[in-house]
Design an enzyme around this catalytic site. Structure first.
Site, short mmCIF file in Angstrom:
data_model
loop_
_atom_site.label_atom_id
_atom_site.label_comp_id
_atom_site.label_asym_id
_atom_site.label_seq_id
_atom_site.Cartn_x
_atom_site.Cartn_y
_atom_site.Cartn_z
N HIS A 73 61.45 17.03 42.58
CA HIS A 73 62.68 16.78 43.12
C HIS A 73 63.11 16.53 44.54
O HIS A 73 64.29 16.09 45.00
CB HIS A 73 63.98 17.85 42.49
N ARG A 75 61.15 14.75 46.66
CA ARG A 75 60.50 13.74 47.02
C ARG A 75 61.14 12.38 46.65
O ARG A 75 61.57 12.48 45.25
CB ARG A 75 59.08 13.74 46.76
N HIS A 108 57.67 24.74 45.90
CA HIS A 108 58.95 24.45 45.49
C HIS A 108 59.45 25.21 44.22
O HIS A 108 58.70 25.38 43.32
CB HIS A 108 59.31 23.12 45.59
N HIS A 174 53.74 12.23 57.85
CA HIS A 174 54.01 13.63 57.68
C HIS A 174 53.62 14.68 59.15
O HIS A 174 52.85 14.17 59.59
CB HIS A 174 52.95 13.89 56.58
N HIS A 200 47.83 25.85 54.51
CA HIS A 200 49.11 25.88 55.46
C HIS A 200 49.12 27.00 56.45
O HIS A 200 50.24 27.32 57.24
CB HIS A 200 50.45 25.73 54.63
N GLN A 295 62.96 21.88 54.29
CA GLN A 295 62.42 20.43 54.69
C GLN A 295 62.64 19.99 55.93
O GLN A 295 61.92 18.98 56.37
CB GLN A 295 62.80 19.59 53.41
#
Length: 423
Positions: A73, A75, A108, A174, A200, A295
């Site tokens: 949800h 993207r 997420h 990105h 990450h 985000q």
């Protein structure tokens, strides 16, 4: 006075700016690009002429268990259009295929049924098998070795155990993986928290190659490609979109070859040279990427390229879904930008805290720039705890920024900080 529309949630906010203050409005050539064809036609043509693979319908022959990975949800993948076409193509090759649509959430929260219906349409939600990736449920994953960074690779069993693995997504700049799309459907999309966290890590995000527009020597990208190849992604469909979320190109076929063609297209049409301003105004492109604060460093990192050494950044984001994660909120509110960065820098890769990477990118900007957050959904106290200045409208934010930088401050506006590649 100049009026500029700045994306905000499912609409826009108006920015009114004296023309003598406005230095530049940066938009990508992609927003002016006309493919000369309808969106569905672009997708079907890409599937008819795949890059580096046979057509999907041929790959589907004899394949009983098919897993089709899509985005969640957060993207703007145009799945309402693309998924029915992909499902049709798979069933042309094997009408009896058992297809599972796997939603790649990364770390997420789970996608709700209401969000699925918005993303996919009622027909798919009511008649197809849909599974949501849960990164914090170890039993959903299988171990598949070690990645180049040393990270443990755990991937959703539905991808590891299927006969045909297909992914869909979109390609845009990105802020640390270089570009989205392709291999990102797998890592972070359908990996568990252990794998995503280490990929990450502070060390990985700090690499000079982990930046917008860079794939070569990017350690995060290398892990992602290795993971996607190891789990045997056999076919991808990736699209490029303008800032209005309209498909302007589609690329299908081999994981790397099709993605490379898409990256080449996006790089050409969405790269913009930087213009330095005293104040830089941007947004996270509206819904769905401005749903939460977590985000928003994506667009802040774009604004950094135009903000010089001490420019003020104004960021528009509804944050209708709040901060975006308890760990993100705890970290970004734990002290000054310098204190937070020092704390994060001491965390070893294998002890990476979920969501720390967006905090890391934020504090990198906050150490140099004052950031004014335009939101009607987060209160002033919460925003100030996160080391930012609160504003409820674009005009209020501009007034505050001019108080900091002076009445004659030069302003650069990047209406959609997600869709452009400024470097």
């Amino acid at each position: 006075m100049k009026t500029i529309q700045i994306p905000y949630y499912k609409g826009h906010m108006e920015l009114h700016i004296p023309e003598e203050n406005l230095k530049a409005v940066i938009t990508a050539e992609g927003d002016r690009y006309d493919p000369g064809k309808e969106e569905a036609e672009l997708v079907r043509e890409a599937l008819e002429h795949p890059i580096g693979t046979p057509p999907l319908r041929e790959l589907a022959r004899g394949k009983e268990r098919v897993t089709l990975v899509t985005s969640d949800h957060t993207r703007a993948v145009p799945s309402r259009l693309t998924l029915p076409i992909l499902l049709e193509e798979i069933r042309r090759g094997n009408p009896d295929a058992q297809i599972t649509i796997l939603i790649g959430t990364g770390l997420h929260r789970a996608t709700t049924e209401e969000e699925m219906r918005f993303m996919f349409g009622d027909e798919i939600v009511d008649h197809e098998k849909i599974v949501v990736n849960h990164a914090f449920e170890p039993e959903e994953f299988t171990a598949m070795g070690i990645l180049p960074s040393g990270a443990e690779f755990h991937v959703n069993r539905l991808a590891a155990d299927c006969d045909l693995l297909v992914t869909e997504g979109f390609i845009e700049p990105h802020f640390f993986a270089g570009f989205s799309g392709g291999r990102k459907s797998i890592l972070p999309g359908i990996c568990n928290a252990v794998t995503v966290n280490e990929n990450h890590s502070y060390k990985a995000i700090s690499s000079p190659w982990s930046v917008t527009g860079v794939l070569e020597r990017n350690p995060i990208h290398l892990d992602m490609v290795t993971a996607a190849r190891r789990v045997n992604v056999q076919f991808i469909l990736n699209v490029a979109q303008n800032s209005g979320k309209r498909i302007i190109a589609a690329f299908a076929g081999d994981l790397e070859k099709a993605h490379e063609k898409g990256v080449e297209f996006v790089r050409k049409l969405f790269w913009c040279p930087p213009v330095t301003g005293d104040i830089v105004i941007t947004s996270n492109g509206g819904y769905p990427l401005d749903q939460n604060l977590y985000q928003t460093p994506k667009a802040v990192s774009t604004a950094e390229a135009c903000a010089g050494e001490d420019g003020v950044i104004i960021m528009s984001a509804s944050c209708v879904d709040g901060m975006g994660g308890n760990l993100f909120e705890k970290l970004i509110c734990m002290g000054s930008a310098e204190e937070i960065d020092e704390y994060l820098s001491k965390i070893p890769p294998k002890e990476t805290i979920s969501e720390q990477w967006c905090v890391q990118v934020y504090v990198r900007a906050l150490k140099k720039h004052k950031v004014i957050l335009v939101t009607t959904c987060l209160d002033r106290e919460t925003v100030e705890k996160a080391n930012m200045i609160h504003a409820s409208t674009m005009d209020e934010a501009l007034e505050k920024a001019c108080w900091i930088k002076g009445a004659d401050a030069k302003v650069v506006v990047i209406p959609d900080g997600i869709s452009v590649f400024v470097s």
